[in-house]
Design an enzyme around this catalytic site. Structure first.
Site, PDB file in Angstrom:
ATOM      1  N   LYS A  44      25.082   7.781  46.497  1.00 38.48           N
ATOM      2  CA  LYS A  44      26.411   8.103  47.044  1.00 38.48           C
ATOM      3  C   LYS A  44      27.120   6.814  47.424  1.00 38.48           C
ATOM      4  O   LYS A  44      26.498   5.906  47.994  1.00 38.48           O
ATOM      5  CB  LYS A  44      26.226   9.018  48.262  1.00 38.48           C
ATOM      6  CG  LYS A  44      27.521   9.557  48.869  1.00 38.48           C
ATOM      7  CD  LYS A  44      27.208  10.506  50.034  1.00 38.48           C
ATOM      8  CE  LYS A  44      28.458  11.106  50.647  1.00 38.48           C
ATOM      9  NZ  LYS A  44      28.143  12.055  51.756  1.00 38.48           N
ATOM     10  N   SER A  76      30.387  16.552  51.359  1.00 31.68           N
ATOM     11  CA  SER A  76      31.057  15.416  50.746  1.00 31.68           C
ATOM     12  C   SER A  76      30.235  14.730  49.648  1.00 31.68           C
ATOM     13  O   SER A  76      30.781  13.941  48.881  1.00 31.68           O
ATOM     14  CB  SER A  76      31.393  14.384  51.813  1.00 31.68           C
ATOM     15  OG  SER A  76      30.193  13.874  52.380  1.00 31.68           O
ATOM     16  N   SER A 113      26.856  17.790  54.339  1.00 33.11           N
ATOM     17  CA  SER A 113      27.264  17.122  53.096  1.00 33.11           C
ATOM     18  C   SER A 113      26.179  16.890  52.053  1.00 33.11           C
ATOM     19  O   SER A 113      26.507  16.487  50.932  1.00 33.11           O
ATOM     20  CB  SER A 113      27.922  15.786  53.415  1.00 33.11           C
ATOM     21  OG  SER A 113      29.241  15.999  53.813  1.00 33.11           O
TER      22      SER A 113
HETATM   23  N1  GLN Z   1      32.304  18.943  55.718  1.00 39.40           N
HETATM   24  C1  GLN Z   1      31.969  18.337  56.972  1.00 39.40           C
HETATM   25  C2  GLN Z   1      33.083  17.403  57.371  1.00 39.40           C
HETATM   26  O1  GLN Z   1      34.059  17.432  56.714  1.00 39.40           O
HETATM   27  C3  GLN Z   1      30.669  17.618  56.858  1.00 39.40           C
HETATM   28  C4  GLN Z   1      30.787  16.332  56.155  1.00 39.40           C
HETATM   29  C5  GLN Z   1      29.488  15.581  56.068  1.00 39.40           C
HETATM   30  O2  GLN Z   1      28.413  16.122  56.297  1.00 39.40           O
HETATM   31  N2  GLN Z   1      29.597  14.296  55.810  1.00 39.40           N
HETATM   32  O3  GLN Z   1      33.012  16.668  58.302  1.00 39.40           O
END
Ligand code: GLN
Length: 487
Positions: A81, A156, A180
């Site tokens: 990532k 994400s 994410s």
């Molecule tokens: N979707 C969640 C957010 O927008 C989690 C994101 C993540 O785990 N990095 O913060």
């Protein structure tokens, strides 16, 4: 079977038996990328030249390996990532503000991979600074779900999950602050594990919300997840929040019986508004686990309803502080300005996308004097209650099982106009980060539209072994993980 379809341990076999060279493996993966990446768009950066260099070195190590054999990741193509620092290789966080940032140092997780002789395939797309659930917040482009190109891959870590599902790499790393790793894994039909907070060093992971962020594996199967955990877990003096605990050999628990093991089924996770097909698949998965000898028990996590609100106060507060460093002075994007203050403001106004700005403003507000007690402090108290819910439940059960996501993959653009709807995509994953416990998402079915559904298995602090054991037992008894998207 085509090489690119294989998992880590299968490629290890091929390489060790000299049935394929590292170059064959790397070429097979890039050939796959050449044929599907235009549709999927999982990668921000492909590192082919670097990969070929790494492949030559890996091949030499294999040829000269002694009786001890090769390390598990030697010669294996992995995607990372793009919020983990890779020395000399652009690390963007899918943000304009870091579009040209080339880190002068390597994250701990990728350093450990380098020691093993892994092959870096490329850096994967994400929601800008990991803020989002669909990769639509990437400043560059949206990644597509390999099962339906009109749909999002989740986020994400959508690039990593899509790359694994589309066989554009053998395995990948993601990061998980509120879901994410697990949510995109569920939506792409692959395996994603968020470790206990403190299990994996965050050194070199670009910080979003430091009390919640953890790095974890996204893989084609449970065994590969165990292999990567063996490597990335463990104390690191460079991260003061990493736990000084020994790391077991996670592959040892695979195949152990789950007879008598107690599965908690929390009523708060089977709610009005969740997708019926998701609910049915998860209930079937629980029955399957019962048929393997596990015992399902009703449990309650009564403060679940506060989790999303609590998370969006704490995560944004931490983000507002962490992102203060992007000021155009030391690295990254810099805009012109008539004086220093003007330069700061222009840099941040032009460098950050809308969602990141929204969060910086929310977090700054929650931390500001006069509001701190009402928001930040209250949220910390609610976090404690959520954590206690899990501790209570784990007094009577060994793991907790829930859906990973309330719906299967949604359509591109469906939720971009409504941030609250987007935030609700993580309703089942966020509490796990707030409590700091580990969770895994594994494939447990498909909708009538042929979209993957994920089962989440949550464990006690530092008890990743039990969730792996349950996940493996389920995987071996089912065939969901064998389905592949037609690309
Ligand atoms: N979707 C969640 C957010 O927008 C989690 C994101 C993540 O785990 N990095 O913060």
């Amino acid at each position: 079977m085509e090489i690119y379809r294989l998992g880590i341990s299968e490629i290890r076999d091929l390489l060790d038996k000299k049935e394929a060279s590292v170059k064959d493996v790397v070429n097979a993966v890039y050939k796959r990328i050449d044929s599907v990446e235009d549709k999927i768009k999982a990668f921000v950066t492909l590192t082919k030249d670097k990969a070929i260099e790494m492949a030559d070195a890996a091949q030499k190590m294999i040829t000269s390996a002694g009786a001890g054999g090769c390390p598990p990741l030697l010669g294996i193509p992995i995607a990372i990532k793009d919020n983990m620092c890779t020395r000399g290789i652009r690390t963007t966080c899918s943000s304009k503000i870091l579009y040209n940032f080339v880190p002068p140092y390597e994250s701990t997780v990728t350093s450990r991979f380098i020691e093993q002789g892994y092959i870096l395939i490329g850096k994967t797309n994400l929601d800008e600074f990991a803020m989002g659930s669909s990769t639509e917040n990437s400043a560059f482009f949206t990644t597509k779900n390999p099962w339906d190109l009109k749909r999002i891959p989740g986020g994400s870590s959508g690039g990593s999950a899509a790359a694994v599902a589309a066989d554009e790499c053998i395995a990948a790393l993601g990061s998980d602050t509120g879901g994410s790793i697990r949510q995109p894994a569920a939506l792409c039909g692959v395996v994603g594990l968020k470790p206990t907070y403190g299990r994996v060093s965050r050194y070199g992971l670009v910080a979003f919300a430091s009390s919640l962020d953890q790095i974890g594996p996204i893989t084609k199967n449970i065994k590969d997840s165990a292999i990567l955990m063996n490597i990335i877990f463990g104390h690191d003096p460079l991260d003061s929040t990493s736990a000084p605990l020994p790391v077991p050999d996670f592959t040892k628990v695979l195949g152990q019986e789950i007879k008598g093991l107690r599965l908690g089924v929390p009523k708060e996770y089977f709610i009005e508004g969740m997708d019926k097909e998701v609910e049915a698949s998860v209930r079937d998965a629980i029955k399957k686990l019962e048929s393997l000898g596990a015992v399902a028990v009703d449990v309650s996590l009564p403060h679940t309803e506060y989790a999303v609100a609590t998370y969006y106060i704490l995560a944004t507060s931490e983000a507002s502080s962490n992102l203060a460093r992007y000021d155009g002075v030391k690295y990254g994007f810099r805009a012109e300005g008539k004086d220093l203050m003007d330069m700061y403001m222009n840099t941040r106004a032009q460098g950050f996308g809308a969602e990141v700005k929204r969060r910086i403003m929310l977090g700054t507000y929650a931390l500001s004097s006069g509001y701190y007690e009402a928001y930040y402090k209250k949220a910390q108290q609610a976090r404690t209650l959520i954590k206690r819910d899990f501790e209570e439940a784990f007094n009577t059960v060994d793991v907790i099982v829930t859906p990973t996501s309330p719906t299967a993959a949604f359509k591109l653009g469906e939720k971009t106009e409504d941030p609250l709807q987007m935030y609700l995509s993580d309703i089942f994953t966020i509490s796990v980060n707030l409590a700091g416990v580990p969770g895994i998402s594994i494939p447990c079915g498909f909708t009538l539209n042929n979209l993957p559904i994920g089962l989440q298995i949550i464990g006690k602090h530092f008890d990743e072994e039990t969730i792996l054991k349950v996940a493996y037992a389920y995987e071996q008894a089912t065939e969901w993980h064998m389905r592949m998207p037609s690309l």
